[in-house]
Design a protein around this motif. Structure first.
Motif, PDB file in Angstrom:
ATOM      1  N   THR A  58       0.834  -1.201   0.000  1.00 19.91           N
ATOM      2  CA  THR A  58       0.000   0.000   0.000  1.00 19.91           C
ATOM      3  C   THR A  58       0.870   1.252   0.000  1.00 19.91           C
ATOM      4  O   THR A  58       0.639   2.193  -0.774  1.00 19.91           O
ATOM      5  CB  THR A  58      -0.928   0.018   1.230  1.00 19.91           C
ATOM      6  N   SER A  86       2.521   1.647  -3.378  1.00 19.74           N
ATOM      7  CA  SER A  86       1.590   2.108  -4.408  1.00 19.74           C
ATOM      8  C   SER A  86       1.369   3.606  -4.323  1.00 19.74           C
ATOM      9  O   SER A  86       1.361   4.309  -5.339  1.00 19.74           O
ATOM     10  CB  SER A  86       0.256   1.369  -4.272  1.00 19.74           C
ATOM     11  N   CYS A 127       4.540   5.266  -5.542  1.00 18.62           N
ATOM     12  CA  CYS A 127       4.665   5.169  -6.997  1.00 18.62           C
ATOM     13  C   CYS A 127       3.689   6.109  -7.708  1.00 18.62           C
ATOM     14  O   CYS A 127       4.027   6.703  -8.743  1.00 18.62           O
ATOM     15  CB  CYS A 127       4.419   3.727  -7.457  1.00 18.62           C
ATOM     16  N   PHE A 128       2.486   6.253  -7.155  1.00 18.13           N
ATOM     17  CA  PHE A 128       1.511   7.183  -7.723  1.00 18.13           C
ATOM     18  C   PHE A 128       2.067   8.609  -7.686  1.00 18.13           C
ATOM     19  O   PHE A 128       1.958   9.359  -8.673  1.00 18.13           O
ATOM     20  CB  PHE A 128       0.206   7.102  -6.927  1.00 18.13           C
ATOM     21  N   ALA A 180       2.275  -2.901  -7.936  1.00 17.49           N
ATOM     22  CA  ALA A 180       2.449  -1.629  -7.224  1.00 17.49           C
ATOM     23  C   ALA A 180       3.243  -0.647  -8.083  1.00 17.49           C
ATOM     24  O   ALA A 180       2.919   0.546  -8.146  1.00 17.49           O
ATOM     25  CB  ALA A 180       3.158  -1.869  -5.889  1.00 17.49           C
ATOM     26  N   VAL A 204       1.404   1.320 -10.783  1.00 22.17           N
ATOM     27  CA  VAL A 204       0.599   2.461 -10.344  1.00 22.17           C
ATOM     28  C   VAL A 204       1.289   3.775 -10.734  1.00 22.17           C
ATOM     29  O   VAL A 204       0.640   4.816 -10.834  1.00 22.17           O
ATOM     30  CB  VAL A 204       0.360   2.392  -8.820  1.00 22.17           C
ATOM     31  N   THR A 205       2.601   3.719 -10.985  1.00 22.01           N
ATOM     32  CA  THR A 205       3.327   4.906 -11.439  1.00 22.01           C
ATOM     33  C   THR A 205       2.708   5.465 -12.713  1.00 22.01           C
ATOM     34  O   THR A 205       2.598   6.685 -12.886  1.00 22.01           O
ATOM     35  CB  THR A 205       4.807   4.563 -11.692  1.00 22.01           C
ATOM     36  N   LEU A 220      -0.422   5.188 -13.639  1.00 18.92           N
ATOM     37  CA  LEU A 220      -1.685   5.824 -13.275  1.00 18.92           C
ATOM     38  C   LEU A 220      -1.430   7.238 -12.756  1.00 18.92           C
ATOM     39  O   LEU A 220      -2.143   8.193 -13.121  1.00 18.92           O
ATOM     40  CB  LEU A 220      -2.403   4.990 -12.217  1.00 18.92           C
ATOM     41  N   GLY A 221      -0.407   7.365 -11.926  1.00 20.13           N
ATOM     42  CA  GLY A 221      -0.041   8.687 -11.434  1.00 20.13           C
ATOM     43  C   GLY A 221       0.389   9.612 -12.560  1.00 20.13           C
ATOM     44  O   GLY A 221       0.097  10.815 -12.542  1.00 20.13           O
TER      45      GLY A 221
END
Length: 313
Positions: free
Chosen positions: A139, A142, A145-146, A204, A207-208, A210-211
């Motif tokens: 968590t 993630s 990374c976001f 995880a 998720v970078t 997505l950010g």
């Protein structure tokens, strides 16, 4: 086109750092007996982050027409924000992988074999609850990374090559971090658990991207605030380097090992600076090129008017 570049760069930084970490662990790099250990990786990453912040992101932000004092205030507030964010993350899983790099794991096992049960038990106490601690770790990763994705997107919105440099720096500092994560998530180190750990950490890392997408639309809608985003990105890189990576290098080492740390720190700085210099040498910065041309043209017109007025007088 910029959005595609952001997605590719964030995937390379997020997933690439996980896979590079796994590959290095597989080859034994970063372990206690390796000539290229965790200390070298940390030094390289710290140098890359500091160079990206001070040589690239901050100068880019200060080239705007925004008051420098306002940017320094944002930089300061950014450092405080990441400190508080780090405190919150430490509250959940700070002791589960902070010192769990392969080098330290081997050291702990060695001491346990020698009969120093107290210290070995101390390490075991940090990592025994792999189920609960593992999900907490993922968590935190993630969220981190976001945030990295948003920072990379901010750099790309200023300049494509600046974005590439930022992505390289993120990849560099995440590699030693993910090596520690893989040690924790792998549990007893069996092949099946190692594969599951790699899969979880890869999700995880993804998720970078997505950010990056969120950052693209966020910065696009707030284009006038881009210098502030760059200052925040700089504060993140500076905080990670000075509060997370460099403290791990503050150990009582021999003169030779200290020199090696400094050398790898310098290599990280030189590589990032060289990539940016080469990139800007072959590809003019669009915004700066137009600005310079506009200023040159304006000066030329002014000079022409001045000469014309002089002749009239």
């Amino acid at each position: 086109m910029t959005l595609i570049a952001i997605v590719l760069a964030t995937l390379a930084a997020g997933l690439g750092s996980v896979w590079v970490a796994a590959a290095l662990m597989r080859t034994g790099i970063g372990s206690q007996g390796s000539r290229f250990g965790a200390q070298h990786l940390l030094s390289l990453a710290a140098g890359a982050l500091l160079a990206t912040a001070f040589v690239h992101l901050l100068p880019e932000a200060f080239e705007s027409q925004i008051n420098p004092k306002a940017l320094f205030v944002v930089l300061l507030l950014g450092l405080v924000f990441f400190f508080l964010l780090d405190k919150a993350e430490l509250w959940h899983h700070g002791h589960e992988h902070r010192h769990a790099l392969p080098e330290e794991r081997g050291h702990a096992h060695g001491e346990h074999a020698d009969g120093q049960h107290g210290h070995a038990h101390h390490h075991h106490g940090h990592t025994h609850n792999h189920s609960a601690g593992g999900w907490s770790l993922l968590t935190g990763d993630s969220v981190h990374c976001f945030g990295d994705g948003i920072l990379i997107a901010s750099a790309f919105m200023a300049d494509r090559w600046l974005g590439i440099v930022a992505a390289i720096s993120v990849l560099a500092h995440e590699v030693p971090h993910h090596m520690g994560d893989l040690v924790v998530l792998s549990g007893n180190g069996s092949r099946s658990q190692s594969k599951v750990a790699l899969l979880k950490l890869s999700l995880a890392g993804a998720v970078t991207a997505l950010g990056g997408v969120v950052g693209y639309f966020l910065v696009s809608s707030l284009a006038d605030f881009l210098p502030y985003f760059l200052a925040i990105a700089s504060s993140s890189f500076i905080y990670v380097a000075l509060a997370d990576l460099i403290p791990q290098l503050q150990r009582q080492l021999s003169a030779k090992q200290t020199v090696q740390q400094v050398v790898w720190l310098a290599i990280g700085m030189v590589v990032v600076s060289a990539v940016s210099t080469w990139a800007h040498g072959d590809h003019d910065h669009p915004g700066h090129a137009h600005g310079a041309a506009g200023q040159h043209e304006a000066h030329g017109v002014d000079d022409a008017h001045g000469d014309h007025d002089g002749h009239k007088h």
